[in-house]
Design an enzyme around this catalytic site. Sequence first.
Site, PDB file in Angstrom:
ATOM      1  N   LYS A  95       0.769  -1.118  -0.263  1.00 28.21           N
ATOM      2  CA  LYS A  95       0.284  -0.185  -0.018  1.00 28.21           C
ATOM      3  C   LYS A  95       1.038   1.360  -0.074  1.00 28.21           C
ATOM      4  O   LYS A  95       1.856   1.254   0.951  1.00 28.21           O
ATOM      5  CB  LYS A  95      -1.105   0.191   1.010  1.00 28.21           C
ATOM      6  CG  LYS A  95      -2.332   1.073   0.938  1.00 28.21           C
ATOM      7  CD  LYS A  95      -2.471   1.547   2.289  1.00 28.21           C
ATOM      8  CE  LYS A  95      -3.283   2.859   2.414  1.00 28.21           C
ATOM      9  NZ  LYS A  95      -3.973   2.826   3.967  1.00 28.21           N
ATOM     10  N   GLY A 156      -8.417   9.337   8.953  1.00 23.14           N
ATOM     11  CA  GLY A 156      -8.304   9.127  11.537  1.00 23.14           C
ATOM     12  C   GLY A 156      -9.769  10.033  11.262  1.00 23.14           C
ATOM     13  O   GLY A 156      -9.734  10.225  12.815  1.00 23.14           O
ATOM     14  N   ALA A 182      -9.937   5.626   4.183  1.00 20.02           N
ATOM     15  CA  ALA A 182      -9.687   7.222   4.496  1.00 20.02           C
ATOM     16  C   ALA A 182     -10.793   7.795   5.105  1.00 20.02           C
ATOM     17  O   ALA A 182     -11.484   8.051   4.574  1.00 20.02           O
ATOM     18  CB  ALA A 182      -8.278   8.229   4.661  1.00 20.02           C
ATOM     19  N   GLY A 183     -11.301   8.362   6.872  1.00 23.28           N
ATOM     20  CA  GLY A 183     -11.944   9.466   6.664  1.00 23.28           C
ATOM     21  C   GLY A 183     -13.578   8.544   7.073  1.00 23.28           C
ATOM     22  O   GLY A 183     -14.520   8.993   7.566  1.00 23.28           O
ATOM     23  N   ASN A 204      -9.905   1.822   9.746  1.00 27.38           N
ATOM     24  CA  ASN A 204      -9.404   0.960  11.191  1.00 27.38           C
ATOM     25  C   ASN A 204      -9.378   1.899  12.351  1.00 27.38           C
ATOM     26  O   ASN A 204     -10.255   1.088  13.110  1.00 27.38           O
ATOM     27  CB  ASN A 204      -7.260   1.460  10.848  1.00 27.38           C
ATOM     28  CG  ASN A 204      -7.093   1.535  11.681  1.00 27.38           C
ATOM     29  OD1 ASN A 204      -5.335   2.125  11.549  1.00 27.38           O
ATOM     30  ND2 ASN A 204      -6.991   0.877  12.446  1.00 27.38           N
ATOM     31  N   THR A 205      -9.765   3.190  12.008  1.00 31.95           N
ATOM     32  CA  THR A 205      -9.506   4.574  13.303  1.00 31.95           C
ATOM     33  C   THR A 205     -11.416   4.254  13.894  1.00 31.95           C
ATOM     34  O   THR A 205     -11.215   4.298  14.323  1.00 31.95           O
ATOM     35  CB  THR A 205      -9.808   5.912  12.820  1.00 31.95           C
ATOM     36  OG1 THR A 205      -7.978   5.847  12.223  1.00 31.95           O
ATOM     37  CG2 THR A 205     -10.060   6.959  13.959  1.00 31.95           C
TER      38      THR A 205
END
Length: 254
Positions: A95, A156, A182-183, A204-205
Amino acid sequence: MLTIADVEFESRLFTGTGKFSNSQVMLEAITASKSQLVTVAMKRIDFKMGLDDLLTPLRQAGVRLLPNTSGARNAKEAVFAAELAREMLGTHWIKLEIHPDPKYLMPDAIETLEAARILCEKGFIVLPYVHADPVLCRRLEEVGCAAVMPLASPIGSNQGLVTESFLKIIIEQARVPVVIDAGIGAPSQAARAMELGADAVLVNTAIASSASPIVMAECFKEAVQCGRRAFEAGLGRVQTGAVHTSPLTGFLNQ
């Protein structure tokens, strides 16, 4: 079934390894998510200690590791990190992340395209994290990337699909899988991404920072499945005005 390069995935939810309170919670959440592709930052691995408790449980769980170049500030550093990953982890999947600005972590389009070109020539399976830029995504396809990973909003941030209008264009034009990265901060946002026609999402976050990461991982799993099924079923066309659902021939035959 999702195919990236020569690998098939049943799950369209990819996950990460950062921000969990400990490795046991991480492993249980990833297991609950049914994710088959898990990204791990090269900078988090202590190779002097061998395969530590970050990697060993993941490999035992049977997931494919996707090392990332997070922390790289330019193409040269990213290529070095990718080559280290191939040597130490035995994988040619990478990645690609290059974000020199430590505050907003915005990806550097110029350095990313250059690194992608080099890595593809070296035989890597490259999945680049980029802005939701349709032109850039097309250029990355042209140099040989196996998929593109446009951001929904800052890493995040849990802001959701801020870039939705551009994501729609990327999905429409892409000839390789589109993984929205992301986001994404809620299962409903992941479902929306899948309804747009994204091939997968990476979360993830939103999972790791939840009060109950394992339950949240299950929620994301179900949301991604439902969003994909809705896309495949065919969503109704959005109208600007009302559309009646019953005949307008009078009331009770009057």
